[in-house]
Design an enzyme around this catalytic site. Structure first.
Site, PDB file in Angstrom:
ATOM      1  N   THR A  12       0.821  -1.219   0.000  1.00  0.00           N
ATOM      2  CA  THR A  12       0.000   0.000   0.000  1.00  0.00           C
ATOM      3  C   THR A  12       0.856   1.271   0.000  1.00  0.00           C
ATOM      4  O   THR A  12       0.692   2.145  -0.859  1.00  0.00           O
ATOM      5  CB  THR A  12      -0.902  -0.001   1.255  1.00  0.00           C
TER       6      THR A  12
ATOM      7  N   LYS B 188       7.834   1.541  12.526  1.00  0.00           N
ATOM      8  CA  LYS B 188       7.777   1.928  13.951  1.00  0.00           C
ATOM      9  C   LYS B 188       8.349   0.851  14.863  1.00  0.00           C
ATOM     10  O   LYS B 188       9.029   1.139  15.836  1.00  0.00           O
ATOM     11  CB  LYS B 188       6.342   2.256  14.359  1.00  0.00           C
TER      12      LYS B 188
ATOM     13  N   VAL C 109       5.126   7.268  12.703  1.00  0.00           N
ATOM     14  CA  VAL C 109       4.131   7.711  13.687  1.00  0.00           C
ATOM     15  C   VAL C 109       3.111   8.626  13.013  1.00  0.00           C
ATOM     16  O   VAL C 109       3.484   9.596  12.350  1.00  0.00           O
ATOM     17  CB  VAL C 109       4.794   8.507  14.838  1.00  0.00           C
TER      18      VAL C 109
ATOM     19  N   GLY D  71       1.038   8.334  10.502  1.00  0.00           N
ATOM     20  CA  GLY D  71       0.801   8.326   9.048  1.00  0.00           C
ATOM     21  C   GLY D  71       1.198   9.637   8.414  1.00  0.00           C
ATOM     22  O   GLY D  71       2.366  10.041   8.448  1.00  0.00           O
TER      23      GLY D  71
ATOM     24  N   GLY E 243     -11.323  -3.252   6.150  1.00  0.00           N
ATOM     25  CA  GLY E 243      -9.878  -3.178   5.899  1.00  0.00           C
ATOM     26  C   GLY E 243      -9.155  -2.274   6.878  1.00  0.00           C
ATOM     27  O   GLY E 243      -7.969  -1.984   6.718  1.00  0.00           O
TER      28      GLY E 243
ATOM     29  N   LYS F 100       4.729   3.638  18.803  1.00  0.00           N
ATOM     30  CA  LYS F 100       4.694   5.035  18.360  1.00  0.00           C
ATOM     31  C   LYS F 100       5.009   6.001  19.508  1.00  0.00           C
ATOM     32  O   LYS F 100       5.745   6.975  19.323  1.00  0.00           O
ATOM     33  CB  LYS F 100       3.325   5.330  17.734  1.00  0.00           C
TER      34      LYS F 100
HETATM   35  N1  HSE Z   1      -2.521  -0.155  12.238  1.00  0.00           N
HETATM   36  C1  HSE Z   1      -2.285   1.247  12.373  1.00  0.00           C
HETATM   37  C2  HSE Z   1      -3.559   1.943  12.795  1.00  0.00           C
HETATM   38  C3  HSE Z   1      -1.803   1.898  11.115  1.00  0.00           C
HETATM   39  O1  HSE Z   1      -4.610   1.323  12.929  1.00  0.00           O
HETATM   40  O2  HSE Z   1      -3.502   3.140  13.013  1.00  0.00           O
HETATM   41  C4  HSE Z   1      -0.359   1.666  10.832  1.00  0.00           C
HETATM   42  O3  HSE Z   1       0.463   2.182  11.840  1.00  0.00           O
END
Ligand code: HSE
Length: 427
Positions: free
Chosen positions: A12, A103, A130, A132, A185, A203
């Site tokens: 992705t 991370k 951290v 996104g 998803g 994070k």
């Molecule tokens: N799995 C993480 C979340 C996204 O749900 O925020 C990737 O760090």
């Protein structure tokens, strides 16, 4: 001169990065005087590379990137601490700059990685690890550098924030909302890293290390997830004027760093209480700046690739201009981690107990035995005929005593029907 890039991981986020490079390469040249060229892509799936129009650059062996002396910069986007550790460390040792979104790697091996980068005279950048797409590492390392940061509070896991929001707004049960998050998803088939808080813990380890200039690793973070939270907890909290969030908390205290992740009651009047759905937010308090909040999308191709490419362009600019990394490791101090047992706060504790005479008195006695003063006790029915919810709100209590209460209750025969729900209050 172009800066040549080797990309490892075409899922992705990797796909998002390829798309950005293809769309904006000419803009980058014009705007920043930096020409970045995707020279090689590596993954286990050639189809992914082909889908983004770079099948001709494909290799399945990351050594083809490490051993290519023309490649200046490696983007690592496969995640985890296994092969990714080898890719990052070998790339740095080979004199290549590295940008990663990893991370878990930075929260466990950050010190080693910075040392290797320093020895090799190259940069390691990890903004996408951290929050996104939210810029937070760069602001902490640059714009806020003149501050002594006293606290960092993060809603840094979109999956659990989505689940808590659905439970709160629509009264959906935990299992139902997890199944929905998986279908959309947002949650993985194995949701452990998200729902048990480990993703958020990695994070906050990274954020606390930067904010407090002292290395904090994943194991330093006391971590509890949201598995025991149900709509009744959110409703009760709401009636009390609070929202429940999986909060990643870092405080600088006189005795050291307090760092933890757990379901937390936040006053509805606080901005963080209104961060809903898959959104992330990070709330930073500094002695000069005061309170600041960073908000945005914490995951997904576009947001994560935006953060990765921000790092790539900054590093590429340094390479193009022939300048050394401006900021490397900032963990100069060695502050102790404050043991979780020392925490003093108010607690929301919900027990599911048999609906029998004397059970409430018996449970209340356990709180008294460990010197935990109760502010209120509410009894609410459950769907089961023979069980009730007992909700205790404490006055300020010590974590150590709360753990003793929970241990005693767990040891009592025929008392707890399910694991207690514990929510700490952050006023
Ligand atoms: N799995 C993480 C979340 C996204 O749900 O925020 C990737 O760090």
């Amino acid at each position: 001169m172009s800066v040549k890039i080797g990309l490892v991981g075409t899922g992705t986020v990797g796909g998002g990065c390829i798309d950005i490079i293809q769309k904006h390469r000419e803009d980058f040249k014009r705007h920043f005087g930096v020409d970045i060229e995707l020279a090689r892509v590596c993954s286990l799936d050639k189809g992914e590379a082909e889908a983004h129009g770079v099948g001709h650059l494909f290799t399945s062996d990351f050594h083809d990137i490490i051993n290519d002396s023309d490649i200046d910069l490696v983007i690592e986007l496969i995640g985890g601490t296994g092969v990714a550790h080898a890719i990052v460390t070998e790339a740095l040792k080979a004199g290549k700059h590295v940008v990663t979104a990893n991370k878990a790697l930075m929260a466990t091996a950050g010190e080693e990685i910075f040392r290797i980068a320093d020895e090799a005279g190259v940069e390691i950048a990890f903004e996408a690890s951290v929050g996104g797409g939210i810029p937070i590492i760069d602001p902490l390392k640059h714009s806020l550098i003149s501050n002594e940061i006293s606290s960092v509070l993060g809603i840094v896991n979109g999956t659990t924030n989505y689940m808590l929001t659905r439970m709160d707004e629509d009264g959906m049960a935990y299992d139902q909302v997890l199944a929905e998050a998986q279908a959309k998803g947002f949650a993985e088939a194995d949701p452990t890293a998200d729902v048990d808080g480990f993703d958020a813990a990695a994070k906050i380890a990274i954020l606390a290390s930067i904010a407090f200039n002292s290395r904090v690793v994943l194991d330093d973070v006391s971590t509890e997830g949201i598995r025991n939270v149900q709509p009744i907890d959110l409703k009760t909290a709401r009636d009390m004027g609070y929202a429940v969030k999986l909060l990643a908390i870092g405080h600088r205290l006189p005795e050291g760093i307090d760092v933890r992740v757990h379901p937390t009651m936040i006053p509805k009047t606080h901005q963080m209480a209104h961060v809903n759905g898959v959104f992330n937010a990070i709330y930073v308090t500094g002695d000069a700046v005061g309170e600041t909040m960073f908000f945005g999308e914490g995951a997904g191709a576009g947001p994560a690739a935006s953060a990765v490419m921000g790092d790539v362009l900054e590093v590429a600019r340094h390479i193009t201009l022939g300048i050394k990394p401006i900021v490397g490791c900032t963990c100069t101090d060695k502050l102790p981690i404050v043991p979780m047992d020392n925490l003093e706060t108010r607690y929301y504790i919900r027990l599911v107990v048999p609906d029998r005479t004397g059970v409430l008195a018996c449970a209340a006695e356990v709180f008294a035995k460990h010197d935990v003063s109760l502010r209120s006790v509410v009894q609410e029915g459950t769907r089961e005929r023979d069980a009730v919810n007992l909700i205790f709100i404490t006055h300020t209590a010590r974590e150590k005593n709360i753990r003793a209460v929970l241990a005693d209750l767990a040891a009592m025969e025929d008392m707890l029907q399910v694991e207690p729900t514990v929510i700490r209050v952050e006023d």
